[in-house]
Enzyme design. Structure first.
Site, short mmCIF file in Angstrom:
data_model
loop_
_atom_site.label_atom_id
_atom_site.label_comp_id
_atom_site.label_asym_id
_atom_site.label_seq_id
_atom_site.Cartn_x
_atom_site.Cartn_y
_atom_site.Cartn_z
N GLY A 96 3.54 1.28 10.79
CA GLY A 96 4.74 2.89 10.44
C GLY A 96 5.36 3.13 11.80
N SER A 142 4.60 -3.13 10.08
CA SER A 142 5.74 -2.50 10.64
C SER A 142 6.26 -4.36 9.44
CB SER A 142 5.63 -2.75 11.83
OG SER A 142 5.57 -1.86 11.82
N LYS A 151 0.28 4.37 -0.34
CA LYS A 151 -0.59 5.46 0.38
C LYS A 151 -1.08 6.96 -0.80
CE LYS A 151 0.15 2.59 4.65
NZ LYS A 151 0.47 2.63 6.46
N ASN A 166 0.64 -1.27 0.24
CA ASN A 166 -0.26 -0.13 -0.09
C ASN A 166 0.94 1.29 -0.28
OD1 ASN A 166 -2.09 2.24 0.66
ND2 ASN A 166 -2.13 1.67 2.79
N GLU A 171 -4.69 -5.45 11.38
CA GLU A 171 -3.77 -4.45 11.69
C GLU A 171 -3.80 -3.67 12.67
OE1 GLU A 171 -2.22 -3.15 7.29
OE2 GLU A 171 -3.71 -1.84 7.59
N HIS A 218 -9.13 1.18 5.93
CA HIS A 218 -7.31 1.00 6.65
C HIS A 218 -7.61 2.08 7.58
CE1 HIS A 218 -3.88 1.92 7.30
NE2 HIS A 218 -3.31 1.06 6.22
N GLU A 265 -5.89 3.91 8.69
CA GLU A 265 -5.96 5.51 8.47
C GLU A 265 -7.61 6.50 8.20
OE1 GLU A 265 -2.01 5.10 6.27
OE2 GLU A 265 -1.11 4.58 7.68
P1 PGA Z 1 3.83 -0.59 7.72
O1 PGA Z 1 1.98 0.00 7.41
O2 PGA Z 1 4.16 -1.49 6.66
O3 PGA Z 1 4.88 1.10 7.13
O4 PGA Z 1 3.56 -0.36 9.06
C1 PGA Z 1 0.87 -1.14 7.34
C2 PGA Z 1 -0.24 -0.80 6.79
O5 PGA Z 1 -0.57 0.46 7.07
O6 PGA Z 1 -0.77 -1.64 6.00
#
Ligand code: PGA
Length: 248
Positions: free
Chosen positions: A167, A206, A10, A8, A161, A91, A93
């Site tokens: 992140g 992560s 983003k 992803n 998740e 997601h 976010e």
């Molecule tokens: P990340 O993001 O691998 O940067 O932790 C995972 C995600 O948002 O699916």
């Protein structure tokens, strides 16, 4: 079950970043036993699909309606026209930044499936919920509320998740990941019957080339959704390789 390694991007990437996709496509071609997917920003979809090879290209979000006065939004059919094969729904976010709740996520996933897309539905707990010992009921509740009831194994993927692991470089313990995925599997079977047996359950938060092999070895982990480490082929291709090595 075939692993799905999904990236992803983003809100990252303009046209030069498609050079990374070219190299990810090479990695996918070299490891045909693994499904590989990338969700670039909407603005790169049209350029990405013709050069993706076996890499499935998808969107990061869609609107729940087919069309209409929704400024700034993209419908599932618009994604399909661009060659998308899947869309990420709910997601963390989107849930945190845009206030998306379970019923909206479910409606988006339903719209995606109706358009012929695979809906990757994200569910997870935040840090406070985990600290209060509520991670399992929170995730179970999100599954109940976000999964379209008529989903089939072919048009639904779940991504577990934990928001606090995204992140941050932090991940749950292996026991926590395996336990949560086992619960998700049981719940999917309860919700979808036989179809729930074959729905892929990804882990996201992560994931890197350092921890991918360990995480993917867990019984009910059927792939990964990767943010930061999907932005370069140097970081992403070794995760595809790790999945291929376990799949053999
Ligand atoms: P990340 O993001 O691998 O940067 O932790 C995972 C995600 O948002 O699916």
């Amino acid at each position: 079950m075939r692993y799905l390694i999904a990236g992803n991007w983003k809100m990252n990437g303009t046209r030069p970043m498609l050079a990374e996709l070219d190299r990810i496509a090479e990695a996918a071609a070299a490891h045909k036993g693994v499904d590989v997917a990338i969700a670039p920003p909407f603005t790169l979809l049209a350029d990405a699909t013709p050069r993706a090879g076996q890499v499935l290209i998808g969107g990061q979000d869609c609107h729940q309606a087919a069309k209409g006065p929704h400024t700034g939004c993209i419908s599932a059919d618009m994604l399909v026209e661009m060659g998308a094969r899947f869309v990420i729904c709910g997601h963390s976010e989107r849930r945190a930044e845009f206030g998306e709740g379970d019923s909206l996520v479910q409606a988006k996933a339903q719209a995606a499936q109706a358009a012929g897309l695979i809906a990757i539905v994200c569910i997870g707990e935040n840090e406070a919920e985990r600290d209060e010992g509520r991670a399992v009921p929170v995730v179970a509740g999100k599954l109940d509320g976000s999964v379209p009831p008529a989903s089939r194994a072919g048009n639904l993927v779940i991504s577990y998740e934990p928001a606090w692991a995204i992140g941050t470089g932090r991940t749950p313990t292996m026991a926590e990941i395996c336990g949560m995925h086992a619960m998700i599997r049981a719940k999917l079977i309860q919700l979808l019957g036989a179809e729930g047996v074959a729905v892929r359950i990804l882990y996201g938060g992560s994931v890197t080339s350092d921890n991918a092999a360990q995480i993917l070895a867990c019984e009910e982990v059927n792939g990964a959704l990767i943010g930061g480490a999907s932005l370069t082929a140097d970081q992403f291709a070794p995760i595809v390789l790790a999945a291929a090595a376990i799949a053999q």
